[in-house]
Design a protein around this motif. Sequence first.
Motif, PDB file in Angstrom:
ATOM      1  N   ILE A   5       1.357  10.162   5.788  1.00 57.38           N
ATOM      2  CA  ILE A   5      -0.050   9.336   5.983  1.00 57.38           C
ATOM      3  C   ILE A   5       0.032   7.790   5.855  1.00 57.38           C
ATOM      4  CG2 ILE A   5      -2.337   9.222   5.553  1.00 57.38           C
ATOM      5  CD1 ILE A   5      -2.420  12.193   4.765  1.00 57.38           C
ATOM      6  N   CYS A   6      -0.213   7.304   6.733  1.00 57.41           N
ATOM      7  CA  CYS A   6      -0.069   5.499   6.639  1.00 57.41           C
ATOM      8  C   CYS A   6      -1.369   5.278   5.809  1.00 57.41           C
ATOM      9  CB  CYS A   6      -0.286   4.948   8.014  1.00 57.41           C
ATOM     10  SG  CYS A   6      -0.535   3.035   7.745  1.00 57.41           S
ATOM     11  N   THR A   7      -0.798   4.266   4.553  1.00 59.61           N
ATOM     12  CA  THR A   7      -2.001   4.101   3.672  1.00 59.61           C
ATOM     13  C   THR A   7      -2.892   2.937   4.151  1.00 59.61           C
ATOM     14  OG1 THR A   7      -0.505   2.398   2.512  1.00 59.61           O
ATOM     15  CG2 THR A   7      -0.423   4.600   1.700  1.00 59.61           C
ATOM     16  N   THR A   8      -2.624   2.339   5.144  1.00 58.73           N
ATOM     17  CA  THR A   8      -3.519   1.139   5.776  1.00 58.73           C
ATOM     18  C   THR A   8      -4.394   1.622   6.716  1.00 58.73           C
ATOM     19  OG1 THR A   8      -1.623  -0.292   5.440  1.00 58.73           O
ATOM     20  CG2 THR A   8      -3.593  -1.150   6.769  1.00 58.73           C
ATOM     21  N   CYS A   9      -4.019   2.605   7.422  1.00 58.83           N
ATOM     22  CA  CYS A   9      -5.000   3.239   8.541  1.00 58.83           C
ATOM     23  C   CYS A   9      -5.446   4.839   8.474  1.00 58.83           C
ATOM     24  CB  CYS A   9      -4.537   3.081   9.860  1.00 58.83           C
ATOM     25  SG  CYS A   9      -3.237   4.048  10.421  1.00 58.83           S
ATOM     26  N   GLY A  10      -4.771   5.489   7.494  1.00 51.74           N
ATOM     27  CA  GLY A  10      -5.052   6.701   7.276  1.00 51.74           C
ATOM     28  C   GLY A  10      -4.642   7.671   8.273  1.00 51.74           C
ATOM     29  N   ALA A  22       7.590   2.974  11.523  1.00 46.89           N
ATOM     30  CA  ALA A  22       6.384   2.179  11.647  1.00 46.89           C
ATOM     31  C   ALA A  22       5.230   2.986  12.079  1.00 46.89           C
ATOM     32  CB  ALA A  22       6.960   1.008  12.825  1.00 46.89           C
ATOM     33  N   CYS A  23       3.971   2.343  11.514  1.00 42.64           N
ATOM     34  CA  CYS A  23       2.847   2.975  11.854  1.00 42.64           C
ATOM     35  C   CYS A  23       2.535   2.516  13.316  1.00 42.64           C
ATOM     36  CB  CYS A  23       1.882   3.056  10.799  1.00 42.64           C
ATOM     37  SG  CYS A  23       0.078   3.396  11.300  1.00 42.64           S
ATOM     38  N   LEU A  24       2.429   3.229  14.831  1.00 40.75           N
ATOM     39  CA  LEU A  24       2.037   2.543  15.879  1.00 40.75           C
ATOM     40  C   LEU A  24       0.576   2.312  15.973  1.00 40.75           C
ATOM     41  CD1 LEU A  24       4.236   4.764  18.325  1.00 40.75           C
ATOM     42  CD2 LEU A  24       4.840   2.887  17.265  1.00 40.75           C
ATOM     43  N   ILE A  25      -0.194   2.878  15.124  1.00 35.93           N
ATOM     44  CA  ILE A  25      -1.772   2.398  14.969  1.00 35.93           C
ATOM     45  C   ILE A  25      -1.757   1.149  14.401  1.00 35.93           C
ATOM     46  CG2 ILE A  25      -3.797   3.229  14.060  1.00 35.93           C
ATOM     47  CD1 ILE A  25      -2.978   4.969  16.152  1.00 35.93           C
ATOM     48  N   CYS A  26      -1.165   1.055  13.353  1.00 33.00           N
ATOM     49  CA  CYS A  26      -1.215  -0.430  12.702  1.00 33.00           C
ATOM     50  C   CYS A  26      -0.430  -1.727  13.523  1.00 33.00           C
ATOM     51  CB  CYS A  26      -0.600  -0.278  11.363  1.00 33.00           C
ATOM     52  SG  CYS A  26      -1.732   0.607  10.031  1.00 33.00           S
ATOM     53  N   GLU A  27       0.531  -1.100  14.140  1.00 29.02           N
ATOM     54  CA  GLU A  27       1.104  -2.200  14.899  1.00 29.02           C
ATOM     55  C   GLU A  27       0.643  -2.706  16.213  1.00 29.02           C
ATOM     56  OE1 GLU A  27       5.419  -1.627  15.343  1.00 29.02           O
ATOM     57  OE2 GLU A  27       5.691  -1.995  13.273  1.00 29.02           O
TER      58      GLU A  27
HETATM   59 ZN   LIG Z   1      -1.312   2.760   9.936  1.00 32.96          ZN
END
Ligand SMILES: [Zn+2]
Length: 275
Positions: A5-10, A22-27
Amino acid sequence: MRSYICTTCGTQYPVEEQPPGACLICEDPRQYVNPMGQSWTTSALLARTHANAFRLLEPDLFSITTTPGFAIGQRALLIRTPGGNVLWDCLSLLDPATEALVRALGGLAAIAVSHPHYYAAMVDWSVAFGCPIHLHADDRRWVMRPDQAIRFWQGETLPLASGLTLIRCGGHFAGGSVLHWADGAHGLGALLSGDILQVLPDRRHVSFMRSFPNLWPISAPAVERILAALEGFPFASIYGAFAEREITVDGKAALAASAERYLAAIRGDGSAERV
Ligand SMILES: [Zn+2]
């Protein structure tokens, strides 16, 4: 093997031995990558340090929030209807306490999510309660953890359980949707808006953004499309994505006034009054 789980966007990713590169949602430029570097957690780690809190907002409407705050910090809303319970938006954490409490409320008949930032751990929730997930097809590319329970809906509206209708508004995301609850607000109607309509701290206005963290507005025609999409739906209350962000009186008028001032600003002529 874990689902990271990405800690920035969840956002939760598929079960793998290693976290994604990488997290494609955050990028995506609507979000942002953790300035300290991309970081990950897992469901098990999250459950050690966090829990979910429940609050009854009105009869048959519960908010569920993760505490202390995690990632974007949105809430999920659980609506009880005669046709079954529906979870609106989702959280990264589904711990045993949450599962037991939701089961005691009657489980879930369906999950629906406003847009990809709140997909969170929707597959965990769907597996636990054996229910489908309704997502707008226009946001299909942003599903990071595909699953057979996901049902992509198309077009402008989708009726769910009794009195519940998904309405595509667009704006923040192409498939950005809200949930209309005809029986909400004691029969006057309620709109569960995620941040497709972002309820503001004054609790009298909403705003519209392509990106909230990066303060990137949407265009005037996009706001007009949102108004048109909601025209046939009465509502007194608007429940936003975050705790305390709700309008409980004259929601429809609040939307109209909010859109009017937004459109005046974005079409402004540079004068002091119109900016
Ligand atoms: Zn993310």
